[in-house]
Design a protein around this motif. Structure first.
Motif, PDB file in Angstrom:
ATOM      1  N   LYS A 169       0.801  -1.232   0.000  1.00  0.00           N
ATOM      2  CA  LYS A 169       0.000   0.000   0.000  1.00  0.00           C
ATOM      3  C   LYS A 169       0.830   1.277   0.000  1.00  0.00           C
ATOM      4  O   LYS A 169       0.275   2.364  -0.003  1.00  0.00           O
ATOM      5  CB  LYS A 169      -0.915   0.029   1.240  1.00  0.00           C
ATOM      6  CG  LYS A 169      -1.522  -1.299   1.623  1.00  0.00           C
ATOM      7  CD  LYS A 169      -2.862  -1.518   0.959  1.00  0.00           C
ATOM      8  CE  LYS A 169      -3.178  -2.981   0.824  1.00  0.00           C
ATOM      9  NZ  LYS A 169      -4.508  -3.401   1.027  1.00  0.00           N
ATOM     10  N   ASP A 194     -10.063  -7.943  -1.287  1.00  0.00           N
ATOM     11  CA  ASP A 194     -10.473  -8.509   0.003  1.00  0.00           C
ATOM     12  C   ASP A 194     -11.362  -7.553   0.776  1.00  0.00           C
ATOM     13  O   ASP A 194     -12.276  -7.978   1.479  1.00  0.00           O
ATOM     14  CB  ASP A 194      -9.234  -8.879   0.831  1.00  0.00           C
ATOM     15  CG  ASP A 194      -8.501 -10.044   0.205  1.00  0.00           C
ATOM     16  OD1 ASP A 194      -9.050 -11.146   0.194  1.00  0.00           O
ATOM     17  OD2 ASP A 194      -7.376  -9.833  -0.298  1.00  0.00           O
ATOM     18  N   SER A 195     -11.103  -6.253   0.655  1.00  0.00           N
ATOM     19  CA  SER A 195     -11.953  -5.274   1.336  1.00  0.00           C
ATOM     20  C   SER A 195     -13.360  -5.324   0.758  1.00  0.00           C
ATOM     21  O   SER A 195     -14.352  -5.243   1.500  1.00  0.00           O
ATOM     22  CB  SER A 195     -11.389  -3.861   1.164  1.00  0.00           C
ATOM     23  OG  SER A 195     -10.028  -3.854   1.485  1.00  0.00           O
ATOM     24  N   GLU A 255     -11.924 -13.510   7.021  1.00  0.00           N
ATOM     25  CA  GLU A 255     -12.393 -14.765   6.427  1.00  0.00           C
ATOM     26  C   GLU A 255     -12.890 -15.718   7.514  1.00  0.00           C
ATOM     27  O   GLU A 255     -13.692 -16.603   7.250  1.00  0.00           O
ATOM     28  CB  GLU A 255     -11.265 -15.447   5.631  1.00  0.00           C
ATOM     29  CG  GLU A 255     -10.781 -14.660   4.401  1.00  0.00           C
ATOM     30  CD  GLU A 255      -9.625 -13.698   4.698  1.00  0.00           C
ATOM     31  OE1 GLU A 255      -9.424 -13.339   5.889  1.00  0.00           O
ATOM     32  OE2 GLU A 255      -8.943 -13.292   3.752  1.00  0.00           O
TER      33      GLU A 255
HETATM   34  P1  ADP Z   1      -7.220  -5.869  -0.245  1.00  0.00           P
HETATM   35  O1  ADP Z   1      -7.355  -7.074  -1.145  1.00  0.00           O
HETATM   36  O2  ADP Z   1      -8.541  -5.302   0.152  1.00  0.00           O
HETATM   37  O3  ADP Z   1      -6.270  -4.839  -0.801  1.00  0.00           O
HETATM   38  P2  ADP Z   1      -5.161  -7.134   1.325  1.00  0.00           P
HETATM   39  O4  ADP Z   1      -4.987  -8.144   0.238  1.00  0.00           O
HETATM   40  O5  ADP Z   1      -4.099  -6.152   1.544  1.00  0.00           O
HETATM   41  O6  ADP Z   1      -6.574  -6.387   1.130  1.00  0.00           O
HETATM   42  O7  ADP Z   1      -5.333  -7.863   2.728  1.00  0.00           O
HETATM   43  C1  ADP Z   1      -6.306  -8.838   2.965  1.00  0.00           C
HETATM   44  C2  ADP Z   1      -5.789  -9.952   3.804  1.00  0.00           C
HETATM   45  O8  ADP Z   1      -5.185  -9.469   5.003  1.00  0.00           O
HETATM   46  C3  ADP Z   1      -6.908 -10.859   4.229  1.00  0.00           C
HETATM   47  O9  ADP Z   1      -6.719 -12.125   3.645  1.00  0.00           O
HETATM   48  C4  ADP Z   1      -6.804 -10.907   5.746  1.00  0.00           C
HETATM   49  O10 ADP Z   1      -6.991 -12.193   6.281  1.00  0.00           O
HETATM   50  C5  ADP Z   1      -5.387 -10.437   5.997  1.00  0.00           C
HETATM   51  N1  ADP Z   1      -5.230  -9.869   7.343  1.00  0.00           N
HETATM   52  C6  ADP Z   1      -5.927  -8.862   7.883  1.00  0.00           C
HETATM   53  N2  ADP Z   1      -5.556  -8.673   9.165  1.00  0.00           N
HETATM   54  C7  ADP Z   1      -4.598  -9.577   9.440  1.00  0.00           C
HETATM   55  C8  ADP Z   1      -3.821  -9.888  10.601  1.00  0.00           C
HETATM   56  N3  ADP Z   1      -3.979  -9.206  11.726  1.00  0.00           N
HETATM   57  N4  ADP Z   1      -2.922 -10.889  10.509  1.00  0.00           N
HETATM   58  C9  ADP Z   1      -2.777 -11.574   9.368  1.00  0.00           C
HETATM   59  N5  ADP Z   1      -3.473 -11.345   8.239  1.00  0.00           N
HETATM   60  C10 ADP Z   1      -4.378 -10.351   8.276  1.00  0.00           C
END
Ligand code: ADP
Ligand code: MG
Length: 426
Positions: free
Chosen positions: A223, A376-377, A345
């Motif tokens: 990010k 994922d969001s 999840e």
């Molecule tokens: P997006 O696809 O919305 O950009 P990301 O791919 O960056 O989001 O992140 C999503 C992943 O982050 C999810 O699979 C979630 O399980 C993981 N995640 C969120 N919080 C944690 C945490 N505390 N520890 C490990 N994994 C995490």
């Protein structure tokens, strides 16, 4: 603010400038090729595949319906997954997609087995109003990902009007995204791309203030570019998910076994300093849902206070943080959310992300703007039950982030026509 001479002309065209929309064309009896992103998740074995989430198909419907209603002869195309060899065909076929499209549009979808073939040419001349063509998975032809002229030429030979509505694929210079539109004078975007760019450019151009950015998810490193791009306009920066542990570590707090990117600690520290130096706020979790193990969490507890014990890892934000984040969200005018607050999840670790989605729905109800980006969001928003109350959920995943980072998307650039030269042919 500085102004640059010529902004809005020639090379500096941005957003939707210089891009025609499907509504700008006379579609009656025209052969209209529509590139879509129908890359939907599937489960099951080859031969009995089932679509597990048809969001992308539904998101494509307005453009397809519009073209059919205007009397166009419609050819649809999309990629699906990453087929590598011929044996992969049964697993990556668009057959289930063709079936679902037929149900949703109440028309006959004729699936063309070879994406690079002359078959559409003959079929198009006799196409009935309740029929449309769908090319098989574009990636069955190696030319698609190679941006090959051969595939583009074949499709161009039967296309009068080209429409790109595959926002989620527009960050890739592939044949039907880049080479093909450049061959066709009458080219433009569909309703989905229009909606995506209108909403995302609003964030870049100057969002209504206060502007709150909520970042979470798996990694800081994914990010960084988006954060850099937005940092000057952010009033509050709210952090959750695995990302927050790198920031907490940068503050010298104990994070136990939580996921930390050691090589990003310095970046996190410097970023917080930059934001605070501007008199703006950085918000970090004040409590956490922790467990003993990531894959098989047994001891799930809420930890208040600053540090996480050595033998625990944080998997969601805690209840105090949820309440604090909710209040902060409701104080904003515009919120951009990218990255879940926890491992949503699993239901045990979904409360943080769902609370954010609920607060965003509350913000929209009182006239604010909530924009959700990231695959994922978007899935977390969907699972929360509040998805339909967001201002906009980007279906783009990687494409939305690249757009927000300020990158030029090949699929958009290929659509731009300099008005003067394009006008006479339309
Ligand atoms: P997006 O696809 O919305 O950009 P990301 O791919 O960056 O989001 O992140 C999503 C992943 O982050 C999810 O699979 C979630 O399980 C993981 N995640 C969120 N919080 C944690 C945490 N505390 N520890 C490990 N994994 C995490
Ligand atoms: Mg993701």
């Amino acid at each position: 603010m500085t102004t640059r001479p010529g902004a809005g002309f020639g090379k500096t065209l941005s957003g939707l400038q210089g891009i025609k929309s499907i509504e700008d064309f006379e579609l009656k009896d025209q052969r209209v090729f529509i590139r879509l992103d129908l890359n939907v998740p599937m489960s099951g074995e080859a031969g009995a595949l089932e679509i597990t989430d048809d969001t992308r198909i539904r998101a494509a419907l307005p453009t397809v319906k519009y073209a059919l209603e205007k009397g166009a002869k419609v050819i649809l195309a999309s990629h699906l997954g990453r087929p590598e060899k011929d044996e992969d065909r049964a697993k990556f076929t668009l057959e289930p997609v063709a079936e679902r499209l037929g149900e949703l549009l109440k028309c006959e979808v004729i699936l063309i087995e070879e994406p690079n073939s002359d078959a559409p040419k003959a079929l198009l001349s006799g196409l009935k109003p309740n029929q449309l063509l769908l090319l098989e998975n574009l990636r069955f032809d190696v030319g698609e990902t190679k941006n090959a002229p051969e595939l583009a030429n074949t499709i161009a030979s039967y296309t009068d009007i080209y429409i790109n509505d595959a926002f989620g694929a527009s960050h890739r210079a592939h044949a039907t995204i880049d080479a093909l539109p450049k061959l066709i004078a009458k080219r433009g975007c569909g309703f989905l791309i229009k909606k995506e760019i209108e909403n995302l450019s609003g964030l870049l151009a100057g969002p209504a203030k206060p502007f709150l950015a909520i970042m979470g998810g798996a990694k800081v490193s994914d990010k960084i570019k988006v954060i850099e791009k937005m940092i000057e306009s952010i009033d509050t920066f709210m952090i959750g998910g695995a990302m927050s542990y790198t920031f907490l570590a940068a503050k010298g707090l104990g994070v136990g076994k939580s996921r930390v990117e050691k090589d990003k600690i310095a970046f996190a520290r410097e970023l917080m300093e930059r934001i605070e130096a501007r008199g703006r706020k950085v918000l970090l979790p004040v409590d956490h849902i922790v467990a003993d193990d990531f894959l098989a969490p047994t001891k799930i507890e809420t930890i208040s206070g600053e540090s996480i014990p050595e033998d625990r890892l944080g998997l969601d934000i805690g209840p105090k943080t949820r309440a604090m984040y909710r209040e902060e969200i409701l104080r904003a005018k515009t919120v951009f959310w990218n990255g879940p607050m926890g491992v949503f999840e699993k239901p045990e670790f979904a409360k943080g992300s769902f609370a954010v989605a609920e607060a965003l729905a509350g913000l929209v109800a009182k006239g604010g703007i909530s924009i959700v980006g990231g695959g994922d969001s978007a899935a977390a928003a969907e699972a929360s039950g509040f998805a339909d109350q967001m201002t906009h959920i980007s279906t783009g995943g990687g494409a939305s982030l690249e757009y927000l980072e300020g990158a030029k998307l090949p699929g958009l650039e290929a659509l731009r026509t300099v008005r003067e030269s394009a006008a006479p042919s339309l």
